[in-house]
Structure formats: structure tokens, C-alpha cells
Enzyme design. Structure first.
Site, short mmCIF file in Angstrom:
data_model
loop_
_atom_site.label_atom_id
_atom_site.label_comp_id
_atom_site.label_asym_id
_atom_site.label_seq_id
_atom_site.Cartn_x
_atom_site.Cartn_y
_atom_site.Cartn_z
N HIS A 1 0.87 -1.17 0.00
CA HIS A 1 0.00 0.00 0.00
C HIS A 1 0.91 1.23 0.00
O HIS A 1 0.92 2.01 0.95
CB HIS A 1 -0.95 -0.04 1.19
N ASN B 1 -11.88 -0.72 -4.89
CA ASN B 1 -11.98 0.49 -4.06
C ASN B 1 -12.84 1.48 -4.82
O ASN B 1 -12.48 1.91 -5.92
CB ASN B 1 -10.60 1.10 -3.80
N TYR C 1 -14.81 5.11 -4.75
CA TYR C 1 -15.07 6.40 -4.10
C TYR C 1 -16.07 7.25 -4.88
O TYR C 1 -17.00 7.78 -4.30
CB TYR C 1 -13.76 7.16 -3.88
C1 PNW Z 1 -7.39 5.39 -1.65
N1 PNW Z 1 -9.05 9.43 -6.41
O1 PNW Z 1 -6.71 6.29 -2.49
C2 PNW Z 1 -6.31 4.71 -0.84
O2 PNW Z 1 -6.29 3.32 -1.00
C3 PNW Z 1 -6.32 5.08 0.61
O3 PNW Z 1 -5.05 4.85 1.16
C4 PNW Z 1 -6.79 6.50 0.78
O4 PNW Z 1 -6.66 6.97 2.09
C5 PNW Z 1 -8.24 6.53 0.35
O5 PNW Z 1 -8.40 6.06 -0.97
C6 PNW Z 1 -8.90 7.89 0.46
O6 PNW Z 1 -8.31 8.79 -0.42
C7 PNW Z 1 -7.34 7.04 -3.45
O7 PNW Z 1 -8.68 10.60 -6.53
C8 PNW Z 1 -6.85 8.31 -3.71
O8 PNW Z 1 -9.93 8.96 -7.15
C9 PNW Z 1 -7.40 9.09 -4.68
C10 PNW Z 1 -8.47 8.62 -5.42
C11 PNW Z 1 -8.98 7.36 -5.17
C12 PNW Z 1 -8.42 6.57 -4.18
#
Ligand code: PNW
Length: 436
Positions: free
Chosen positions: A114, A287, A289
Site C-alpha cells: 500500500h 476500491n 469512491y
Molecule cells: C485510496 N481518487 O486512495 C487509498 O487506498 C487510501 O489509502 C486512501 O486513504 C483513500 O483512498 C482515500 O483517499 C485514493 O482521486 C486516492 O480517485 C485518490 C483517489 C482514489 C483513491
């Protein structure tokens, strides 16, 4: 088997103790010391002090009622400088963590990488350099041989897209390089490292599951214009198909290879690489978001946004899981991260009534339910994150935790969302439990 309910963290974001017990610097230690690289000059030196508070944190996990805890291993802790034998004092921490979790009935789910590459390996060229893939496979087996007797699920990489693009093209993550062709070489070497490590772990003959975690989203065109649709195709190519096509179908998509060539970049594929990369996966970590809406001019962000400025798009979660199920059939999925940062306001007692986070999580759990009802093979859901933690280039500002961390005292205070999550897990288990 019953559906897994969990929470996730990563080593550099929570552990602290960055020089303890023989750990050497990772690229994040270096990046944090680079002036202007991380908001507020924050570093992971203390983080959540989890390295020293691990037993009480595991007790808190048990209170949350999760059945799975997804965490990552710090490479420079267990293999200082990224070379040579295992560091007994480093691996001892994870050994105790695994035992502590099992004693409380929680399944440990390990992510091997990670983002915390040993600095020496970056000095030798980092992920754009092919040898890093072999170094990673060597490190993976060191950890596997010590913990696979007790750890049922192994994830090689977390979000290789972020490592490559943020780390080597945009320079907003460690190691902070801005070199697009190098980032594209990194993509291939990350996937090769995954394939090599997965093959070696598989060869040990243990009864475990092996997978990889990708950050995925369903890109959408802002309008029906050919230019917006083409921007969407390209984003989907780089974000989704450049990873899943080689992993599942054993080849990079032609349109992606052509787009990369147009930008002066080449995937450095050698004979036999794609066979290694496409070895069968037991599980794909997703993952999720948000979804990106794309126009020819770039990403368009409208509607409600989280504290990160990310759109709130739970429908996209269901669409994505169904799409992966359609385009890459036979691949069981687990949502290995989903969550949001909001402007948490703590009361005098430290309690946070984070109704916005509860609404966010509830909408996404509902999306997982919908995707399952429509036939997507989704076998678990993990909230990001267990604790507020070091949010990479943003430092400690954004808080993603179900549990608040009061950094000056390191006190942990479960938020409303933690209570909500515990009750939700319980009601799914006691009601008609999800199975697969
Ligand atoms: C993930 N985006 O990162 C990571 O796996 C984590 O470590 C992190 O804390 C979490 O999401 C929250 O940010 C991302 O911009 C970073 O789409 C950026 C993005 C997606 C995931």
C-alpha cells in the site's frame, strides 16, 4: 460462505514509529520531508501510533463487530532497504496483530503493498525499473511464508493506478516524479510484480485466496458529443481496462496502447509477462469512491461533494460492480474500500455526529445490495477507514474514520457512523444474511 463486513487501513497511514525496530525509510518518509509536498508539512512519523496501540485498536475493531480487518504490511519494516532476509522485529508486529485479530474472531486480510516502497528501491529506479517487480515478489514470499498459516486472504497491490499516475506522472504522491512514460512503465512492472508474487504464493500450496485491489469507477461522458465520449473511453482505458484486461484476458487493450503511443509512452512487455499477469485471481478488490464525469476539456464535478471535493455517486457503485461482472465474468469481487471525508465537528466529549458519513455509507451499502440482486458476485464490503489517519498528500486534514482520532492525545472516539455500522452489520447478520 457469509458476506464479509470489514474496515480497512494501511500501514503508513496509521502506524507511526517509522524508525522503530529496524524499519528503514520508505518513499513516503522521504516525500513528507520534501518542502511543499504534503499539506501542512504533515508526516507519518506519529500517525495514529497504531504500532504501539495495536492491542487496544484490535479491541475497538471487535467492538465494531466487523468480521474482517484489511490492513497492509510496511515493506521497509519487514525487509529493511527492500533486500535480504526478513527483519524478525518487524515481522513480529504483524505476527502479534494477526494473533490478536484471530483471538477476537476477526479474519486478517493482508495487503502486501500500500504505497510504501523502501527508499533504496526507488533510488535504484523504482517501479519504472523492471527489477522492482522481482524485489516485490521476493518480499511477498518472505511475508507469506511467515503468516499464510493464519491469514486466509492475500492482496498483492493496492491501487497500482495511484502508484503509477500520482507517484510517477502527476508527482502528487511519493516519489513525486513527473514523467508520463516512466509512469506507464511503472504500470507494467506493478502488474508484473503482482503476477510474480501471486505465482510464488500460489506455488506454496496453501489454502488461501489471492487477489489484487484496484481503484475503479464508471467514467461517464458529460454530453453525448463524440469528443466527450472519446474522453470517457480514454479515461476508462487508463483507469479500468489497462489493468483488468491484462489481469483477466492476458492482453492490454489496443486502443489504450495506441493512446499511450500518442503520448510517447510504451508498456515494456516481454515474452511471458502477460501469462504471469493473467494467472487466475480468487478475488478482485474494488476500491470505490466516486464516478468521474468527463468532457473533452477534463473532469466535470457537480452536485454534492465530499470534503475531498469528490462527487457523491452511490448509483455508480452498483453500475460499476455490474459492469465488472459483465466484462470480466467469473471474478468474485469485494469492495475493499468505500468511504468519505467530511468536515467532522467534534463535541466537547469528542463525539462526532457524522450524519453525512452515515448517509454516504448507507447509500453505498444499498448500492452493493442492488448490484448483488442484479447478479453481481460481490462478497464483502469494507469501509474506509477504521480510524482517521494520514491522508497522503493532504496530511491529517481530511478525516475518513469511523472512529475519531484526537491526535494530540491519540484518544479514539467512535463516531455516529461507527455505531451505525455496528448496527447495520448486526441487522444484516440477524436478518437474512447475505451469502455466496
Ligand atoms: C485510496 N481518487 O486512495 C487509498 O487506498 C487510501 O489509502 C486512501 O486513504 C483513500 O483512498 C482515500 O483517499 C485514493 O482521486 C486516492 O480517485 C485518490 C483517489 C482514489 C483513491
Amino acid at each position: 460462505m457469509s458476506f464479509r463486513w470489514g474496515v480497512a487501513t494501511s500501514a503508513y497511514q496509521i502506524e507511526g514509529s517509522t524508525t522503530a525496530d529496524g524499519r528503514t525509510p520508505s518513499i513516503w518518509d522521504t516525500f513528507c520531508r520534501t518542502p511543499g509536498a504534503v499539506a501542512n508539512g504533515d508526516t507519518g512519523e506519529a500517525a495514529c501510533d497504531h504500532y504501539r496501540r495495536m492491542p487496544e485498536d484490535v479491541a475497538l475493531l471487535a467492538e465494531l463487530g466487523v468480521d474482517t480487518y484489511r490492513f497492509s504490511i510496511s515493506w521497509p519494516r519487514v525487509q529493511p532497504r527492500g533486500l535480504g532476509p526478513v527483519n524478525p522485529r518487524g515481522i513480529a508486529f504483524y505476527d502479534r496483530l494477526v494473533d490478536e485479530l484471530l483471538a477476537r474472531g476477526i479474519d486478517p486480510w493482508i495487503t502486501l503493498y500500500h504505497w510504501d516502497l523502501p527508499q533504496e528501491l526507488e533510488d535504484a529506479g523504482g517501479w519504472p525499473h523492471r527489477d522492482t517487480a522481482y524485489r516485490f515478489a521476493d518480499y511477498a514470499t518472505l511475508v507469506f511464508d511467515r503468516l499464510a498459516d493464519r491469514v486466509p486472504v492475500w492482496t498483492t497491490l493496492n491501487e497500482p493506478w495511484c502508484t503509477a499516475v500520482y507517484g510517477y506522472a502527476d508527482g502528487i504522491h511519493a516519489p513525486g516524479r513527473r514523467d508520463f512514460p516512466a509512469a506507464v512503465r511503472a504500470v507494467h512492472h506493478l502488474l508484473l510484480g503482482h503476477g510474480l508474487a501471486a505465482g510464488l504464493m500460489r506455488g506454496r500450496g496453501r489454502d488461501v485466496q489471492i487477489g489484487i485491489t484496484l481503484n475503479l469507477g464508471q467514467a461517464r461522458p458529460a454530453t453525448d458529443s463524440p469528443a466527450d465520449r472519446d474522453a470517457t473511453r480514454r479515461a476508462d482505458g487508463l483507469g479500468v481496462r489497462m489493468f483488468l484486461d491484462p489481469l483477466v484476458h492476458g492482453r492490454y487493450p489496443d486502443d489504450v496502447v495506441a493512446d499511450l503511443a500518442g503520448r510517447g509512452a510504451v508498456l515494456p512487455v516481454r515474452e511471458g509477462d502477460l501469462e504471469l499477469i493473467s494467472a487466475p485471481l480468487d478475488v478482485l478488490g474494488v476500491n470505490y469512491y466516486f464516478d468521474a464525469t468527463l468532457s473533452a476539456g477534463g473532469e466535470v464535478r457537480t452536485g454534492p461533494l465530499t470534503g475531498m471535493g469528490w462527487p457523491i455517486t452511490p448509483e455508480g457503485c452498483a453500475d460499476l460492480l455490474l459492469r465488472i461482472g459483465r466484462d470480466y465474468p467469473g471474478l468474485p469481487m469485494v469492495v475493499t474500500e468505500n468511504g468519505a471525508a467530511f468536515d467532522d465537528v467534534a463535541g466537547d466529549d469528542g463525539f462526532v455526529h457524522d450524519e453525512d458519513r452515515v448517509a454516504f455509507l448507507a447509500a453505498h451499502v444499498a448500492a452493493v445490495r442492488l448490484a448483488r440482486e442484479k447478479g453481481a458476485d460481490v462478497r464483502g464490503y469494507f469501509a474506509w477507514s477504521f480510524l482517521d489517519n494520514f491522508e497522503w498528500g493532504h496530511g491529517y486534514g481530511p478525516r475518513f474514520g469511523l472512529v475519531r482520532v484526537d491526535y494530540p492525545t491519540q484518544r479514539r472516539i467512535p463516531k455516529q457512523s461507527a455505531i451505525w455500522y455496528r448496527e447495520t452489520i448486526k441487522s444484516y447478520r440477524d436478518g437474512s444474511p447475505w451469502t455466496y
